[in-house]
Design a protein around this motif. Structure first.
Motif: not given
Length: 75
Positions: A26-48
């Motif tokens: 479901p789209y909301p689950k995907f958005i939740s995944f992105l939010e968790k990735l954004e809040q992760n303490r490791r430094t990362s960048q979604v490039s695509s």
């Protein structure tokens, strides 16, 4: 090694990770995944990001992400 040196940043390397949905979600689950990735303490960048609706159920999506993870090497 799977990492490459980041130009201009001493001691930092980058590793590219591809994340692909194994099944439609479901789209909301995907958005939740992105939010968790954004809040992760490791430094990362979604490039695509690639999102496509599921052919059988339009309430679900399939996705793929390319994430660049930055790692500081111990000296």
């Amino acid at each position: 090694s799977q990492t490459i040196k980041v130009p201009g940043v001493e001691g930092v390397e980058q590793m590219q990770i591809t994340v692909v949905s194994a099944s439609p979600v479901p789209y909301p689950k995907f958005i939740s995944f992105l939010e968790k990735l954004e809040q992760n303490r490791r430094t990362s960048q979604v490039s695509s990001v690639t999102i496509s609706p599921d052919k059988e159920n339009r309430d679900l999506i399939r996705f793929s992400l390319i994430v660049n993870v930055y790692i500081r090497k111990a000296v």
